[in-house]
Design a protein around this motif. Structure first.
Motif, PDB file in Angstrom:
ATOM      1  N   GLY A   1       0.821  -1.210   0.000  1.00  0.00           N
ATOM      2  CA  GLY A   1       0.000   0.000   0.000  1.00  0.00           C
ATOM      3  C   GLY A   1       0.849   1.252   0.000  1.00  0.00           C
ATOM      4  N   LYS A   2       0.192   2.403  -0.134  1.00  0.00           N
ATOM      5  CA  LYS A   2       0.875   3.707  -0.087  1.00  0.00           C
ATOM      6  C   LYS A   2       2.071   3.760  -1.049  1.00  0.00           C
ATOM      7  N   ASN A   3       1.832   3.306  -2.292  1.00  0.00           N
ATOM      8  CA  ASN A   3       2.888   3.307  -3.323  1.00  0.00           C
ATOM      9  C   ASN A   3       4.135   2.567  -2.865  1.00  0.00           C
ATOM     10  N   GLY A   4       3.917   1.480  -2.155  1.00  0.00           N
ATOM     11  CA  GLY A   4       5.058   0.652  -1.722  1.00  0.00           C
ATOM     12  C   GLY A   4       5.710   1.133  -0.442  1.00  0.00           C
ATOM     13  N   LEU A   5       5.155   2.164   0.173  1.00  0.00           N
ATOM     14  CA  LEU A   5       5.764   2.679   1.412  1.00  0.00           C
ATOM     15  C   LEU A   5       5.077   2.141   2.665  1.00  0.00           C
ATOM     16  N   GLY A   6       4.040   1.323   2.507  1.00  0.00           N
ATOM     17  CA  GLY A   6       3.356   0.802   3.691  1.00  0.00           C
ATOM     18  C   GLY A   6       4.359   0.167   4.645  1.00  0.00           C
ATOM     19  N   GLY A   7       4.240   0.492   5.931  1.00  0.00           N
ATOM     20  CA  GLY A   7       5.224  -0.001   6.908  1.00  0.00           C
ATOM     21  C   GLY A   7       4.865  -1.345   7.491  1.00  0.00           C
ATOM     22  N   MET A   8       3.551  -1.672   7.497  1.00  0.00           N
ATOM     23  CA  MET A   8       3.068  -2.935   8.069  1.00  0.00           C
ATOM     24  C   MET A   8       3.726  -3.215   9.436  1.00  0.00           C
ATOM     25  N   VAL A   9       3.729  -2.175  10.300  1.00  0.00           N
ATOM     26  CA  VAL A   9       4.315  -2.378  11.637  1.00  0.00           C
ATOM     27  C   VAL A   9       3.454  -3.350  12.426  1.00  0.00           C
ATOM     28  N   HIS A  10       4.071  -3.981  13.421  1.00  0.00           N
ATOM     29  CA  HIS A  10       3.306  -4.901  14.274  1.00  0.00           C
ATOM     30  C   HIS A  10       2.179  -4.171  14.991  1.00  0.00           C
ATOM     31  N   GLY A  11       2.461  -2.942  15.427  1.00  0.00           N
ATOM     32  CA  GLY A  11       1.439  -2.199  16.146  1.00  0.00           C
ATOM     33  C   GLY A  11       1.816  -0.745  16.262  1.00  0.00           C
ATOM     34  N   VAL A  12       0.797   0.090  16.452  1.00  0.00           N
ATOM     35  CA  VAL A  12       0.986   1.532  16.668  1.00  0.00           C
ATOM     36  C   VAL A  12       0.491   1.821  18.082  1.00  0.00           C
ATOM     37  N   ARG A  13       1.323   2.457  18.908  1.00  0.00           N
ATOM     38  CA  ARG A  13       0.956   2.710  20.311  1.00  0.00           C
ATOM     39  C   ARG A  13       1.120   4.183  20.642  1.00  0.00           C
ATOM     40  N   SER A  14       0.168   4.711  21.390  1.00  0.00           N
ATOM     41  CA  SER A  14       0.237   6.095  21.849  1.00  0.00           C
ATOM     42  C   SER A  14      -0.115   6.112  23.335  1.00  0.00           C
ATOM     43  N   LEU A  15       0.885   6.272  24.170  1.00  0.00           N
ATOM     44  CA  LEU A  15       0.669   6.140  25.618  1.00  0.00           C
ATOM     45  C   LEU A  15       0.207   7.430  26.279  1.00  0.00           C
ATOM     46  N   GLY A  16       0.492   8.587  25.656  1.00  0.00           N
ATOM     47  CA  GLY A  16       0.162   9.854  26.301  1.00  0.00           C
ATOM     48  C   GLY A  16       1.233  10.347  27.245  1.00  0.00           C
ATOM     49  N   SER A  17       2.407   9.765  27.179  1.00  0.00           N
ATOM     50  CA  SER A  17       3.534  10.231  27.989  1.00  0.00           C
ATOM     51  C   SER A  17       4.811   9.966  27.206  1.00  0.00           C
ATOM     52  N   ALA A  18       5.466  11.049  26.808  1.00  0.00           N
ATOM     53  CA  ALA A  18       6.704  10.894  26.041  1.00  0.00           C
ATOM     54  C   ALA A  18       7.762  10.184  26.876  1.00  0.00           C
ATOM     55  N   ALA A  19       7.806  10.494  28.171  1.00  0.00           N
ATOM     56  CA  ALA A  19       8.812   9.859  29.031  1.00  0.00           C
ATOM     57  C   ALA A  19       8.606   8.348  29.098  1.00  0.00           C
ATOM     58  N   MET A  20       7.336   7.932  29.200  1.00  0.00           N
ATOM     59  CA  MET A  20       7.066   6.490  29.237  1.00  0.00           C
ATOM     60  C   MET A  20       7.380   5.850  27.886  1.00  0.00           C
ATOM     61  N   ASP A  21       7.083   6.574  26.799  1.00  0.00           N
ATOM     62  CA  ASP A  21       7.436   6.055  25.463  1.00  0.00           C
ATOM     63  C   ASP A  21       8.932   5.767  25.399  1.00  0.00           C
TER      64      ASP A  21
END
Ligand code: IPD
Length: 352
Positions: free
Chosen positions: A227-247
């Motif tokens: 997808g996306k003209n061959g740029l699809g990343g197909m990552v295992h998962g996308v996570r957003s914790l709401g804390s940069a320090a915890m990230d």
């Protein structure tokens, strides 16, 4: 560093020193205990609310998603008082005192300086979601050399001092998975990776704005490879914790492979940088290099600027099994693969 008379939002270190002039062992021990004590104060406040102790006292800063609570203020005042009493010549930069000042300049200079977020993940704290923490960094010559991040509701303390290793709860070495070796980064990264990112506080709705560029980037990272003209990343998962320090803590732990973010500040990342780098991770800038489009193969991967507000972190990694690729080469490869798939963000500030 700017002098205290130039700004009321940061205090300057009175002298500069290299980390070898400082007793880092005792500063580290002090930082760990201080972070635990500060975290306990946050936890006491959360427990009081869970026991029916009333409504949290919340004020909006720049917008309805940019919050400060009485807990942020109280814990910053406590931390500042303790640091000033113990190390009166060191500089201090805290999120809440900085935010009250008019300046948005980058103020960290060469002297020993404490950079503190008393409560990272303030929104999570207001919702009693456990992903909040105290984040205390100690910087010398502008570089983070000590970092402590404590998430009291999770009972997780991440810490590091330059040259002394990085740890979870003071005894478990980071990254967590290193038996028998630290796993290499996937050969087809970003596929196989957990991609951590934040929606942030810039919610303005216009084409080319930070919010739409972030969302476009998240989708590209998640999309199937073709997808996306061959740029699809197909990552295992996308996570957003709401804390940069915890990230950053979880990237240092190796639980996240990639963290990509724009918009946060030095107090969100100073401690995390110290921990991630000591664990063997890499931090560079979020934006794809301007000089090139798409092919970054000969672009040098430079370290991130602490106050640059644009960050890309890659977890600690082992060398490839056949020895053909070092950990650093693999991290740089993954950084370039991320740059191919993300849009440039705009978070400029004076002094950087
Ligand atoms: C925020 C969090 C969030 C990030 C924001 C930060 P705060 O810090 O780290 O994940 O996206 O840019 O400001 O306000 O909770 O201390």
């Amino acid at each position: 560093m700017a002098s205290a008379s130039q700004t009321s939002s940061a205090t300057a270190a009175s002298t500069s020193a290299s980390s070898s002039d400082l007793d880092l062992d005792s500063i580290y021990a002090f930082a760990v205990q201080l972070t635990k004590d500060a975290g306990q104060r946050l936890l006491d406040g959360a427990k009081a609310r869970m026991a029916g102790g009333g409504v949290i006292d919340t004020l909006e800063k720049d917008s309805s998603v940019d919050l400060v609570t009485q807990a942020d203020e109280d814990v910053e005042a406590f931390v500042k008082k303790e640091i000033t009493a113990r190390y009166p010549t060191h500089g201090f930069l805290g999120e809440e005192s900085y935010s009250k000042g008019a300046s948005r300049d980058y103020l960290v200079g060469g002297g020993p300086t404490w950079i503190v977020d008393p409560l990272d993940g303030t929104v999570n704290y207001t919702h009693l979601f456990a992903m909040y923490c105290v984040s205390i960094g100690f910087v010398v010559d502008g570089k983070p050399v000590i970092g402590v991040i404590y998430a009291p509701m999770l009972n997780q303390l991440f810490s590091a001092c330059k040259g002394k290793g990085a740890f979870l709860n003071e005894s478990i070495p980071l990254p967590l998975q290193q038996n028998p070796v630290v796993p290499p980064l996937p050969a087809n990264a970003p596929s196989g990776c957990i991609f951590s990112c934040e929606w942030g506080k810039d919610r303005r709705d216009f084409a080319g704005g930070n919010l739409s560029r972030k969302v476009e980037s998240f989708v590209t990272m998640a999309t199937e490879r073709q997808g996306k003209n061959g740029l699809g990343g197909m990552v295992h998962g996308v996570r957003s914790l709401g804390s940069a320090a915890m990230d950053l803590a979880y990237t240092a732990a190796g639980s996240f492979d990639i963290w990509w973010e724009g918009g946060c500040w030095e107090w969100d990342v100073a401690a995390g940088f110290a921990i991630l780098e000591e664990a063997g991770g890499l931090v560079t800038t979020a934006n794809p290099p301007e000089s090139k489009v798409g092919d970054y193969s000969d672009v040098a991967v430079e370290d991130a600027h602490l106050g640059g507000r644009l960050y890309l972190a890659i977890r600690p990694a082992g060398a490839s099994a056949d020895g053909a690729e070092t950990a650093r080469q693999a991290q740089e490869r993954v950084a370039r693969e991320v740059w191919k798939r993300v849009a440039s963000l705009d978070y400029t500030r004076p002094g950087v």
